[in-house]
Design a protein around this motif. Sequence first.
Motif, PDB file in Angstrom:
ATOM      1  N   ARG A 175     -14.881  -9.659  16.258  1.00 22.18           N
ATOM      2  CA  ARG A 175     -15.352  -9.762  14.966  1.00 22.18           C
ATOM      3  C   ARG A 175     -14.404  -9.308  13.857  1.00 22.18           C
ATOM      4  O   ARG A 175     -14.087  -9.919  12.735  1.00 22.18           O
ATOM      5  CB  ARG A 175     -16.632  -9.223  14.782  1.00 22.18           C
ATOM      6  N   THR A 176     -13.785  -8.101  14.115  1.00 24.86           N
ATOM      7  CA  THR A 176     -12.965  -7.649  12.952  1.00 24.86           C
ATOM      8  C   THR A 176     -11.491  -7.723  13.238  1.00 24.86           C
ATOM      9  O   THR A 176     -10.727  -7.510  12.355  1.00 24.86           O
ATOM     10  CB  THR A 176     -13.227  -5.973  12.845  1.00 24.86           C
ATOM     11  N   LYS A 177     -11.122  -8.256  14.589  1.00 25.48           N
ATOM     12  CA  LYS A 177      -9.636  -8.629  15.029  1.00 25.48           C
ATOM     13  C   LYS A 177      -9.024  -7.369  14.829  1.00 25.48           C
ATOM     14  O   LYS A 177      -7.916  -7.318  14.410  1.00 25.48           O
ATOM     15  CB  LYS A 177      -9.269  -9.699  13.993  1.00 25.48           C
ATOM     16  N   ARG A 178      -9.411  -6.192  15.536  1.00 18.93           N
ATOM     17  CA  ARG A 178      -8.914  -4.950  15.687  1.00 18.93           C
ATOM     18  C   ARG A 178      -8.921  -4.401  17.096  1.00 18.93           C
ATOM     19  O   ARG A 178      -9.932  -4.698  17.833  1.00 18.93           O
ATOM     20  CB  ARG A 178      -9.570  -3.877  14.540  1.00 18.93           C
ATOM     21  N   GLN A 179      -8.046  -3.760  17.417  1.00 21.99           N
ATOM     22  CA  GLN A 179      -7.952  -2.962  18.583  1.00 21.99           C
ATOM     23  C   GLN A 179      -9.061  -1.620  18.504  1.00 21.99           C
ATOM     24  O   GLN A 179      -9.000  -1.025  17.308  1.00 21.99           O
ATOM     25  CB  GLN A 179      -6.680  -2.458  19.043  1.00 21.99           C
ATOM     26  N   MET A 180      -9.877  -1.246  19.329  1.00 16.69           N
ATOM     27  CA  MET A 180     -10.582  -0.300  19.372  1.00 16.69           C
ATOM     28  C   MET A 180     -10.565   0.612  20.408  1.00 16.69           C
ATOM     29  O   MET A 180     -10.099   0.238  21.658  1.00 16.69           O
ATOM     30  CB  MET A 180     -12.031  -0.429  19.355  1.00 16.69           C
ATOM     31  N   GLY A 181     -10.934   1.795  20.594  1.00 18.89           N
ATOM     32  CA  GLY A 181     -10.919   2.981  21.807  1.00 18.89           C
ATOM     33  C   GLY A 181      -9.708   3.525  21.882  1.00 18.89           C
ATOM     34  O   GLY A 181      -8.617   3.310  20.997  1.00 18.89           O
ATOM     35  N   ASN A 182      -9.437   4.496  22.977  1.00 17.82           N
ATOM     36  CA  ASN A 182      -8.327   5.168  23.082  1.00 17.82           C
ATOM     37  C   ASN A 182      -7.213   4.437  23.093  1.00 17.82           C
ATOM     38  O   ASN A 182      -7.272   3.226  23.792  1.00 17.82           O
ATOM     39  CB  ASN A 182      -8.502   6.374  24.024  1.00 17.82           C
ATOM     40  N   PHE A 183      -5.972   4.916  22.688  1.00 16.73           N
ATOM     41  CA  PHE A 183      -4.885   4.210  22.723  1.00 16.73           C
ATOM     42  C   PHE A 183      -3.457   4.959  22.904  1.00 16.73           C
ATOM     43  O   PHE A 183      -3.491   6.211  22.376  1.00 16.73           O
ATOM     44  CB  PHE A 183      -4.623   3.619  21.005  1.00 16.73           C
ATOM     45  N   PRO A 184      -2.500   4.428  23.529  1.00 17.66           N
ATOM     46  CA  PRO A 184      -2.538   3.328  24.218  1.00 17.66           C
ATOM     47  C   PRO A 184      -3.295   3.392  25.468  1.00 17.66           C
ATOM     48  O   PRO A 184      -3.344   4.525  25.992  1.00 17.66           O
ATOM     49  CB  PRO A 184      -1.151   2.920  24.506  1.00 17.66           C
ATOM     50  N   ALA A 194       0.945  -0.934   0.024  1.00 16.02           N
ATOM     51  CA  ALA A 194       0.170  -0.057  -0.047  1.00 16.02           C
ATOM     52  C   ALA A 194       0.697   1.272  -0.019  1.00 16.02           C
ATOM     53  O   ALA A 194       1.960   1.115   0.230  1.00 16.02           O
ATOM     54  CB  ALA A 194      -1.144  -0.019   1.250  1.00 16.02           C
ATOM     55  N   ASP A 195       0.278   2.373  -0.417  1.00 20.39           N
ATOM     56  CA  ASP A 195       1.074   3.700  -0.361  1.00 20.39           C
ATOM     57  C   ASP A 195       1.250   4.195   0.926  1.00 20.39           C
ATOM     58  O   ASP A 195       0.356   4.496   1.804  1.00 20.39           O
ATOM     59  CB  ASP A 195       0.088   4.741  -1.234  1.00 20.39           C
ATOM     60  N   LEU A 196       2.513   4.082   1.372  1.00 18.84           N
ATOM     61  CA  LEU A 196       2.877   4.328   2.813  1.00 18.84           C
ATOM     62  C   LEU A 196       2.597   5.759   3.294  1.00 18.84           C
ATOM     63  O   LEU A 196       2.679   6.043   4.474  1.00 18.84           O
ATOM     64  CB  LEU A 196       4.119   3.878   3.128  1.00 18.84           C
ATOM     65  N   ARG A 197       2.500   6.644   2.370  1.00 18.22           N
ATOM     66  CA  ARG A 197       2.180   7.868   2.658  1.00 18.22           C
ATOM     67  C   ARG A 197       0.638   8.215   3.309  1.00 18.22           C
ATOM     68  O   ARG A 197       0.355   9.411   3.645  1.00 18.22           O
ATOM     69  CB  ARG A 197       2.441   8.776   1.379  1.00 18.22           C
ATOM     70  N   ILE A 198      -0.185   7.204   3.032  1.00 16.47           N
ATOM     71  CA  ILE A 198      -1.437   7.408   3.257  1.00 16.47           C
ATOM     72  C   ILE A 198      -1.602   6.918   4.722  1.00 16.47           C
ATOM     73  O   ILE A 198      -1.228   5.824   5.334  1.00 16.47           O
ATOM     74  CB  ILE A 198      -2.483   6.612   2.316  1.00 16.47           C
ATOM     75  N   ALA A 199      -2.420   7.660   5.565  1.00 12.98           N
ATOM     76  CA  ALA A 199      -2.556   7.332   6.881  1.00 12.98           C
ATOM     77  C   ALA A 199      -3.191   6.183   7.031  1.00 12.98           C
ATOM     78  O   ALA A 199      -4.001   5.771   6.547  1.00 12.98           O
ATOM     79  CB  ALA A 199      -3.138   8.561   7.636  1.00 12.98           C
ATOM     80  N   PRO A 200      -2.707   5.237   8.060  1.00 15.06           N
ATOM     81  CA  PRO A 200      -3.163   3.756   8.054  1.00 15.06           C
ATOM     82  C   PRO A 200      -4.607   3.892   8.967  1.00 15.06           C
ATOM     83  O   PRO A 200      -4.927   5.089   9.510  1.00 15.06           O
ATOM     84  CB  PRO A 200      -2.274   3.012   9.060  1.00 15.06           C
ATOM     85  N   ARG A 201      -5.354   3.196   8.756  1.00 15.89           N
ATOM     86  CA  ARG A 201      -6.780   3.417   9.444  1.00 15.89           C
ATOM     87  C   ARG A 201      -6.990   2.191  10.452  1.00 15.89           C
ATOM     88  O   ARG A 201      -8.191   1.684  10.620  1.00 15.89           O
ATOM     89  CB  ARG A 201      -7.744   3.300   8.367  1.00 15.89           C
ATOM     90  N   ARG A 202      -6.004   1.843  11.006  1.00 19.86           N
ATOM     91  CA  ARG A 202      -5.905   0.708  12.148  1.00 19.86           C
ATOM     92  C   ARG A 202      -5.219   1.370  13.201  1.00 19.86           C
ATOM     93  O   ARG A 202      -4.304   1.875  13.318  1.00 19.86           O
ATOM     94  CB  ARG A 202      -5.460  -0.444  11.734  1.00 19.86           C
ATOM     95  N   ILE A 203      -6.161   1.273  14.461  1.00 25.14           N
ATOM     96  CA  ILE A 203      -5.573   2.068  15.620  1.00 25.14           C
ATOM     97  C   ILE A 203      -4.193   1.214  16.038  1.00 25.14           C
ATOM     98  O   ILE A 203      -3.204   1.998  16.219  1.00 25.14           O
ATOM     99  CB  ILE A 203      -6.541   1.833  16.875  1.00 25.14           C
ATOM    100  N   GLU A 204      -4.113  -0.004  15.837  1.00 24.93           N
ATOM    101  CA  GLU A 204      -2.652  -0.863  16.253  1.00 24.93           C
ATOM    102  C   GLU A 204      -1.688  -0.510  15.469  1.00 24.93           C
ATOM    103  O   GLU A 204      -0.769  -1.023  15.603  1.00 24.93           O
ATOM    104  CB  GLU A 204      -3.271  -2.332  16.148  1.00 24.93           C
TER     105      GLU A 204
END
Length: 605
Positions: free
Chosen positions: A568-577, A2-12
């Motif tokens: 379900r989505t196997k993703r971290q959610m909520g404020n971080f860390p 993926a284009d690494l200049r684009i901000a990721p959309r996973r909290i982790e």
Amino acid sequence: MADLRIAPRRIEDYAIVGDCKTAALIAINGSIDWLCWPRFDSGACFAALLGGSEHGRWLIAPNDDETTTRVTRHYLGSSLILVTTFETTSGSVEVVDFMPPTDDGANLVRIVRGARGRVSLRTEFILRFDYGSIVPWVEHLPDEGLRAIAGPEMVVLHTPVPLRGRDFVSVGEFNVGAGESVPFILSYGPSHLPPPKGTHPEHALRQTEKYWRDWSDRCAPAGRWTDAVKHSLIALKGLTYLPTGGIVAAPTTSLPEQVGGVRNWDYRYCWLRDATFTLLAFGAAGYYEEARDWRDWLVRAAAGRPDQLQIMYGLSGERRLPEWEVPWLPGFEGARPVRIGNAAAGQLQLDVYGEIADAMFQARVHGLQAVDRWSAIGRALLEHLETVWREPDEGIWEVRSPRQHFTHSKVMAWVAFDRAVKAIEQLGVPGSIERWRAIRDTIHADVCRNGFDSELGSFVQAYGSKALDASLLLLPIVGFLPPSDRRIIGTLHAIEQRLLVDGVVFRYDSGKTEDGLPPGEGAFIACSFWFVDNLILQGRVAQASAMFERLLALRNDVGLLAEEYDPRTKRQMGNFPQGFSHVSLVNTAYNLTRYEGPAEQRARG
């Protein structure tokens, strides 16, 4: 790739660096997308985390003409120095990010180091004060770099890389070969003072590495989980506001508990609810200075009229935390609203009285010197609690629906009087022992009568309810009933059947519980560790160890946890860390590796 200049959309995909006054969130693509300066609760000057690049970010990454083949990252030793490695077809570079905790000023340092070949890189610097809303006046400095000013705020960037302005963005290109390095030093200061001078990057790196190495080397062993404990304690130290000893729940606001959801809260404040668990974690790990500083912060925050006690405070004990919504930020993955401040500060939550009483008691039991004013403050809080414990409240989960008689809240009221009795019996603290003992016994009987459902064979979320709640896992941990009690065994079994999903524990069924918000959220990571603690207390150690290992696997690549996890989505959610997640990890690790861990210590009182 993926284009690494684009901000990721996973909290982790984020990591943090910090100076024990604030913290920056850095994406795996080399972009700093969140930084509040000079404090955790200041306005963000990089806010792309909750919007887009136009809301402020600072990218350092391989240039467009480079083909990036691999990106990895790690913390340097046991520290908050982040090293991100970009592998490209023409070579390899490291970006070393850190914030020196030993500096008098406020500095964020980035050093780009060539490891192999020669790599072409670019930097894109977009500064936007006040949560991405204010474009500053930017001017070049005569000695390399630039200065940005807007109202009371000023940021200075020192670097040998030539920067040019383009559409209110400062950009620059540069090359780094093997053995070469290019520094960037970003410094913050008030605009009415001379520009901050920054810091020497390599010297600051050595000093920062020494600071974290010396600190982490004090960590008490936790068997095969010592490294996991160290990483969590370093994260917790990074959430500490060093000038006061306060500890923020998280350095972020409004990271959603569900993709696209509305459960988005500001966690850049200090919760009293975390008090005892945090103190026990620091104490178990051997960090008595941090435990003392946190205890002293608690005493200062709780001082005042007992009926004005809040559930959370600002970093220095500030009480006014007005909540407002930010209309110009679209939110993480479109999760609106983005909130600043937290209206829950004005809620009635009876559990905080028990948390403070327990924290003060545990501090004395673990050898911390008594605070003179605490005895008087503690008595005043108990006298007030005597008049209000029968009232309904918003509870541990800060519901935004009508108040209820939450079972956990009543149990924590019991804890307050129980610890007062034990302080008199064990520590010789003056007090009305017969009076406190009678109230303690009255509350205990009330909870057993109204908070237990014989048909379910379990305690329930609130009096008269059939709902379960993960906060009930705390009953044996605070010593309300022994782990062997059939009612505790039944409660654990019921939670296992109804709230444990794919190895993680949900707080409650948000689709069936009226909490004033639309249903849907992730599983609460701290509750999952509480479940493991219950397994330990019931002697199911092999099962507890296996579940603990599964929970450790939820951490991201640099060992960090958010508030929640969505199985379900196997993703971290909520404020971080999330500090509470890491505190719970630390305590559970010591529960597994010690004859008497924090859970047994707290249950014993």
